[in-house]
Design an enzyme around this catalytic site. Structure first.
Site, PDB file in Angstrom:
ATOM      1  CE  LYS A   1      63.667  -8.240  -2.180  1.00 21.55           C
ATOM      2  NZ  LYS A   1      62.869  -9.356  -2.786  1.00 21.55           N
TER       3      LYS A   1
ATOM      4  CB  SER B   1      65.065 -10.711  -5.798  1.00 19.00           C
ATOM      5  OG  SER B   1      63.843 -10.647  -5.095  1.00 19.00           O
TER       6      SER B   1
ATOM      7  CB  SER C   1      62.270 -13.298  -4.472  1.00 16.82           C
ATOM      8  OG  SER C   1      62.693 -13.128  -5.807  1.00 16.82           O
TER       9      SER C   1
END
Lengths: 490, 94
Positions: free
Chosen positions: A72, A147, A171
């Site tokens: 990420k 997210s 997330s």
């Protein structure tokens, strides 16, 4: 082996074959690097052939033997641009690497790319990325969740075998659910957050997004541990065992009334898959009973004070002085701060900075932040009490399957409600895993989409959680692939 | 609930420039969110200790010994305007 065959392998299976000399790590890396990214899952991608020159250490040795990994874009990676999905960090190349990334690359993992995300991890749909939304590989008119949406979509679509994500209020778990993969949020304190761009520091945690429970254990085993550069990290005592359990005999599963199938806003299809999963638990010998987490219904309220309050402080650092963008037209210092931040941050980040600054401002601090922290105490107590009678708690991960792009962007509160079942777990700091329970149609019809089931455990009992999740995973036997897998060509 | 003046005040505290349109939208959005959040105001929790961190950790200590850190040039590399080993910022009197 063909590209398709290579990217079908779970990380554990690929590892076995690399170790046995049947495939090479470079071959696997190149197979993934060759799959076209039609989902906007990556913000930066390594080229095929770059397995040895992508910022990771040399040689495909160590327990992860050169396995490729998506990261990420919230983790700092020395020499590789890191944006956290924000304009304000566009062009930022960190001078150091996050401990979590360093640990897995030291263990032999190779960085395939940096994945798209909601700006500063604030969002549940990935539509808050400054670099465009990620599309859900099951239906590209829908969101992948957020997210960690880029990480989830990449793993689900065969763009990566596994990925690192972060979870503050859901997330990792919610996008894993919406993309039909496994997502684990470890106990707060299990993994170092050094070099992981901070959103809400009393909640943020790093964790794996994978296709199988075994892969989650494999990655967690390397990630966890104390780090003197993050004084909140304590690691998991005794480490992490790879799961092997085949039944759930003697284990008690609580279904919290407040977060269970009858909670407000749970779709019919989600309820059906969830109830089928409860029957599977019983078939495996587990006991299922209703329980209570009375204060969890206030989870969203407490979370949307605490997280924005902490974010407003953490994001004060983006001021155009030390890194990232600076508005070139300002004539004085305050003007430079205000203009840089006004232009650099997106709408949701501004909203949360405003909300947090308001909640911390003189005269409101105790009414908002203090009260939210007291609610948090009650929520954590509820979990502790429930774990006196139950080994695990189970809930749907998200109230709905993946929703359509744009359908919630005008209503922040409706978007926040996605986190209804995941936020209380974060506030309590305990570990939880989302695993695919099956497919279901959204309310109103349409193609069948993945539904996630969340299993929650007491703090620092990840090995037991993974063991139970593994038994359940085998019984569910979820093996569906999205139509977009491997670039869409079967 | 949240008026224009409050939005402008909070934006100033947060060092955030907002457009007229953003100020308008922020009033209604923040009011909506706070209305939901306000549900916790009715709970009587006066006897409850607030939780700032869930892991019971206090004063994690380490020996205070000098160690090599990021070299100055490396730390300055990502800066928008590094100058003579420092971060330069605009000044109206410069």
């Amino acid at each position: 082996m063909s590209i398709r065959e290579l990217i079908e392998l779970s990380a554990a299976e690929a590892l076995r074959r690399i170790t046995a000399g049947e495939i090479s790590a470079a071959e696997l890396f190149d197979a993934y690097a060759a799959v076209p990214d039609e989902l906007n899952a990556y913000l930066w991608r390594a080229e095929p052939g770059a397995a040895d020159g992508n910022g990771a250490g040399a040689g495909a040795e160590g327990p992860l033997a050169g396995l490729p990994l998506a990261v990420k874009d919230i983790f700092c990676t020395e020499g590789i641009a890191t944006t956290a999905g924000s304009r304000i960090l566009e062009g930022y190349v960190p001078p150091y690497t996050a401990t979590s990334v360093q640990r897995v690359t030291d263990a032999g993992a190779r960085i395939l790319g940096k994945t798209n995300m909601d700006e500063f991890a604030m969002g549940s749909s990935n539509e808050n990325s400054a670099f465009g939304p990620v599309l859900n590989p099951w239906d590209t008119s829908r969101v992948p969740g957020g997210s960690s949406g880029g990480s989830a979509a990449a793993v689900a679509a065969g763009l990566a075998p596994w990925a690192l994500g972060t979870d503050t209020g859901g997330s990792i778990r919610q996008p894993a659910a919406l993309c039909g993969i496994v997502g684990l949020k470890p106990t707060y304190g299990a993994i170092s957050r050094y070099g992981m761009i901070a959103f809400a520091s009393s909640l943020d945690q790093c964790g794996p997004l994978t296709r199988t429970v075994t892969d989650a254990a494999l990655l967690l085993r390397e990630l966890q541990g104390r780090d003197e550069r993050d004084s909140t990290s304590v690691g998991i005592e005794g480490g992490v065992e790879l799961p092997s359990r085949e039944d759930l005999r003697g284990l008690r599963f609580g279904v919290p009334r407040e977060l269970g199938p009858d909670a407000e806003g749970i779709e019919a299809g989600v309820r059906e898959v969830f109830e089928r999963t409860l029957r599977r638990i019983e078939e495996l010998g587990g006991e299922v009973d209703e329980c209570e987490l009375p204060h969890s219904r206030h989870g969203i309220s407490a979370y949307y004070v605490i997280a924005p309050a902490e974010a407003s402080a953490n994001l004060a650092r983006y001021d155009g002085v030390r890194y990232g963008m600076r508005d070139p037209d300002a004539r004085d210092l305050t003007g430079m701060y205000e203009r840089t931040r006004g232009r650099g941050f997106g709408a949701e980040v501004k909203r949360r900075i405003m909300l947090g600054t308001y909640a911390l401002s003189s005269g409101y601090y105790d009414a908002y932040y203090g009260q939210a922290q007291r609610v948090r105490t009650k929520i954590a107590e509820d979990f502790r009490a429930a774990f006196e009678s139950f080994d695990f708690l189970v809930t749907p991960t998200a109230p709905t399957v993946a929703f359509e792009l744009g359908s919630k962007t005008d209503d922040p509160l409706a978007m926040y409600m996605n986190d209804y079942c995941t936020v209380p777990v974060s506030l309590a700091g305990v570990p939880a895993i989302s695993l695919p329970g099956g497919l279901a149609q959204p309310d109103g019809g349409g193609p069948e989409l993945p539904v996630g089931v969340q299993v929650i455990a007491p703090a620092f009992t990840e090995s037991k959680l993974l063991d139970a999740a593994y038994a359940l995973e085998q019984a569910i036997g979820f093996d569906a692939r999205p139509p977009g897998f491997g670039g869409g060509e079967a | 609930m949240i008026d224009r003046e409050q939005v402008v005040h909070v934006a100033r505290l947060a060092r955030l420039e907002l457009s007229e349109e953003e100020i308008e939208r922020m009033q209604s959005e923040l009011s909506g969110i706070l209305e939901h959040v306000d549900r916790i105001q009715s709970l009587d929790l006066s006897e409850v200790e607030p939780t700032s961190h869930v892991v019971a950790l206090e004063n994690v200590m380490r020996p205070d010994e000098p160690r090599p850190s990021l070299p100055r040039e490396r730390a300055l590399e990502p800066a928008p305007d590094p100058y003579e080993g420092a971060f330069r910022v605009p000044s109206p009197n410069a």
